[in-house]
Design an enzyme around this catalytic site. Structure first.
Site, mmCIF file in Angstrom:
data_model
loop_
_atom_site.group_PDB
_atom_site.id
_atom_site.type_symbol
_atom_site.label_atom_id
_atom_site.label_comp_id
_atom_site.label_asym_id
_atom_site.label_seq_id
_atom_site.Cartn_x
_atom_site.Cartn_y
_atom_site.Cartn_z
ATOM 1 N N GLN A 180 0.500 -1.002 -0.057
ATOM 2 C CA GLN A 180 -0.312 0.087 0.089
ATOM 3 C C GLN A 180 0.996 1.431 0.234
ATOM 4 O O GLN A 180 0.941 2.438 -0.367
ATOM 5 C CB GLN A 180 -0.945 -0.305 1.182
ATOM 6 C CG GLN A 180 -2.074 1.361 1.941
ATOM 7 C CD GLN A 180 -2.708 0.870 0.329
ATOM 8 O OE1 GLN A 180 -3.435 0.343 -0.617
ATOM 9 N NE2 GLN A 180 -3.409 2.295 -0.171
ATOM 10 N N ALA A 201 -5.455 5.297 -0.065
ATOM 11 C CA ALA A 201 -5.554 5.550 1.166
ATOM 12 C C ALA A 201 -4.365 5.726 1.540
ATOM 13 O O ALA A 201 -3.310 4.602 1.221
ATOM 14 C CB ALA A 201 -6.017 4.100 1.378
ATOM 15 N N SER A 206 -5.475 2.156 4.532
ATOM 16 C CA SER A 206 -6.865 0.954 3.804
ATOM 17 C C SER A 206 -7.556 -0.149 4.460
ATOM 18 O O SER A 206 -6.761 -0.426 5.296
ATOM 19 C CB SER A 206 -5.517 0.822 2.597
ATOM 20 O OG SER A 206 -6.421 -0.439 1.760
ATOM 21 N N HIS A 208 -7.588 -2.445 3.046
ATOM 22 C CA HIS A 208 -7.553 -3.725 1.949
ATOM 23 C C HIS A 208 -6.326 -4.072 2.700
ATOM 24 O O HIS A 208 -5.828 -5.291 2.931
ATOM 25 C CB HIS A 208 -6.969 -3.311 0.652
ATOM 26 C CG HIS A 208 -8.266 -3.152 -0.767
ATOM 27 N ND1 HIS A 208 -8.580 -4.049 -1.609
ATOM 28 C CD2 HIS A 208 -8.308 -1.948 -1.286
ATOM 29 C CE1 HIS A 208 -9.280 -3.691 -1.974
ATOM 30 N NE2 HIS A 208 -9.191 -2.658 -1.781
ATOM 31 N N ASP A 215 -12.200 -6.083 -4.035
ATOM 32 C CA ASP A 215 -12.448 -5.633 -4.999
ATOM 33 C C ASP A 215 -13.591 -6.509 -5.983
ATOM 34 O O ASP A 215 -12.755 -7.401 -5.949
ATOM 35 C CB ASP A 215 -11.779 -4.407 -6.377
ATOM 36 C CG ASP A 215 -11.389 -3.751 -5.145
ATOM 37 O OD1 ASP A 215 -11.818 -2.617 -3.988
ATOM 38 O OD2 ASP A 215 -10.170 -3.020 -5.148
ATOM 39 N N GLU A 264 -17.299 3.861 -5.000
ATOM 40 C CA GLU A 264 -16.876 2.644 -5.683
ATOM 41 C C GLU A 264 -18.075 1.693 -5.367
ATOM 42 O O GLU A 264 -18.117 0.695 -4.246
ATOM 43 C CB GLU A 264 -15.591 2.368 -4.935
ATOM 44 C CG GLU A 264 -14.519 2.836 -5.392
ATOM 45 C CD GLU A 264 -13.000 3.238 -3.818
ATOM 46 O OE1 GLU A 264 -13.448 2.132 -3.960
ATOM 47 O OE2 GLU A 264 -12.450 3.154 -4.675
ATOM 48 N N TRP A 266 -17.415 -1.953 -7.005
ATOM 49 C CA TRP A 266 -17.091 -2.877 -6.647
ATOM 50 C C TRP A 266 -16.460 -3.219 -5.574
ATOM 51 O O TRP A 266 -15.742 -3.865 -5.473
ATOM 52 C CB TRP A 266 -16.306 -2.276 -7.625
ATOM 53 C CG TRP A 266 -14.772 -1.915 -7.517
ATOM 54 C CD1 TRP A 266 -14.327 -1.750 -6.528
ATOM 55 C CD2 TRP A 266 -15.032 -0.295 -8.227
ATOM 56 N NE1 TRP A 266 -12.954 -0.767 -7.052
ATOM 57 C CE2 TRP A 266 -14.255 0.738 -7.415
ATOM 58 C CE3 TRP A 266 -16.140 0.711 -9.003
ATOM 59 C CZ2 TRP A 266 -13.341 1.584 -7.995
ATOM 60 C CZ3 TRP A 266 -15.407 1.635 -8.914
ATOM 61 C CH2 TRP A 266 -15.021 2.088 -9.345
ATOM 62 N N HIS A 267 -16.330 -2.347 -4.731
ATOM 63 C CA HIS A 267 -15.816 -2.450 -3.226
ATOM 64 C C HIS A 267 -16.658 -3.101 -2.312
ATOM 65 O O HIS A 267 -17.525 -2.508 -1.609
ATOM 66 C CB HIS A 267 -14.566 -0.924 -2.863
ATOM 67 C CG HIS A 267 -14.123 -1.542 -1.671
ATOM 68 N ND1 HIS A 267 -12.465 -1.277 -1.687
ATOM 69 C CD2 HIS A 267 -13.850 -1.316 -0.105
ATOM 70 C CE1 HIS A 267 -12.083 -1.477 0.181
ATOM 71 N NE2 HIS A 267 -13.481 -1.338 0.651
#
Length: 301
Positions: A180, A201, A206, A208, A215, A264, A266-267
């Site tokens: 990241q 981020a 983040s 993630h 995603d 977003e 997709w997230h």
């Protein structure tokens, strides 16, 4: 008598001269007749080498100063290159970022990580596994991983979508802190800090990095992690059914002032079925669920 003798002798001499003269003339060919006498051998003149051709000596041209004759051809002084400068957009480590609160329970399934709250430095989840779902990533890529509970829920979500005729694929799930950081720094160098923070981020903030987010795209990868994913049948299915499997659309449309990020579709983020259903039913966000709406967002309402 003596005189007569001399006269005859003189006449005889004249006759003899005449005969000799006529004999000489008879040896000459008549006009138009071939000459039968032996021709004289011509005298061969020795060849002489002609004198070498000499060119007239040209006078030396006057010496001229090319600079004065043609000022445009003056030799320019060699330019010196300025020292190589560092890019204006430096890596994130060199920026003075505002103090961000470190979350107390990074292992919680409902941990809130955003621009105001971050994970401990170099946090790494201890229960990362590979979900058994299709991915657009290479096999065994670290970015396929998710925390074990979230991975199991993701497998159920993908199976349900497929049963409804919607084939999904994973695009990117877990990201290490180091990854990241490299990703964010690349965006900063490209667009500058302020713009980069609108779509990426800061390391440690983040979702993630929690191992609870992923995603998602269609199986063909079209519009993966792009705004054109919105409105597709895959995006609509996720918006309607994600909460049934414990996931929420983490950054909903029209909530960027609260979440800090643009829409977003997709997230998706795993928070557990109960919390996911409550957030979905109220069309709210994780920040609003915890009452952690940023002051700037409150003032904008």
């Amino acid at each position: 008598m003596r005189m007569l003798h001399y006269r005859k002798k003189y006449q005889l001499a004249l006759v003899t001269s005449a005969i000799v003269l006529l004999a000489g003339c008879s040896s000459l060919a008549a006009p138009g007749q071939p000459n039968t006498t032996t021709p004289e051998t011509p005298t061969v003149q020795p060849e002489t080498t002609p004198p070498a051709e000499t060119k007239p000596t040209e006078p030396n041209p006057p010496v001229t100063d090319p600079v004065k004759e043609n000022p445009e051809k003056q030799e320019k002084p060699q330019e010196t290159k300025p020292p190589k400068q560092e890019p204006a957009n430096k890596p994130s480590d060199s920026f003075e970022l505002p103090d961000i609160e470190v979350v107390a329970e990074p292992q919680s399934m409902t941990v809130l990580v955003n621009k105001q709250k971050k994970l401990p430095e170099n946090y790494t989840p201890q229960d990362l596994v590979f979900p058994n779902v299709p991915y657009l990533l290479p096999e065994k890529s670290e970015k396929r991983k998710m925390r074990q509970e979230a991975a199991g829920a993701l497998e159920q979500l993908f199976a349900a979508a497929k049963g409804d005729g919607v084939s999904l694929a994973g695009v990117s799930a877990y990201r290490s802190h180091a990854y990241q950081k490299a990703l964010f720094n690349r965006y900063v160098q490209k667009d500058g800090l302020e713009k980069a923070r609108t779509y990426s981020a800061v390391p440690g903030t983040s979702e993630h990095e929690t191992g609870l987010s992923i995603d998602v795209s269609g199986i063909n990868g079209k519009c993966a992690a792009e705004s054109c994913f919105g409105g597709t049948k895959e995006a609509e299915w996720l918006a309607q059914h994600s909460a049934e499997y414990g996931f929420i659309i983490r950054y909903p449309e029209g909530k960027d002032a609260i979440t800090g990020y643009m829409y977003e579709p997709w997230h998706i983020r795993y928070v557990g079925v109960d919390v996911a259903k409550e957030i979905s039913e109220k069309a709210t966000t994780l920040e609003e669920y915890f009452g952690a709406v940023p002051v700037s967002a409150e003032n904008s309402n």
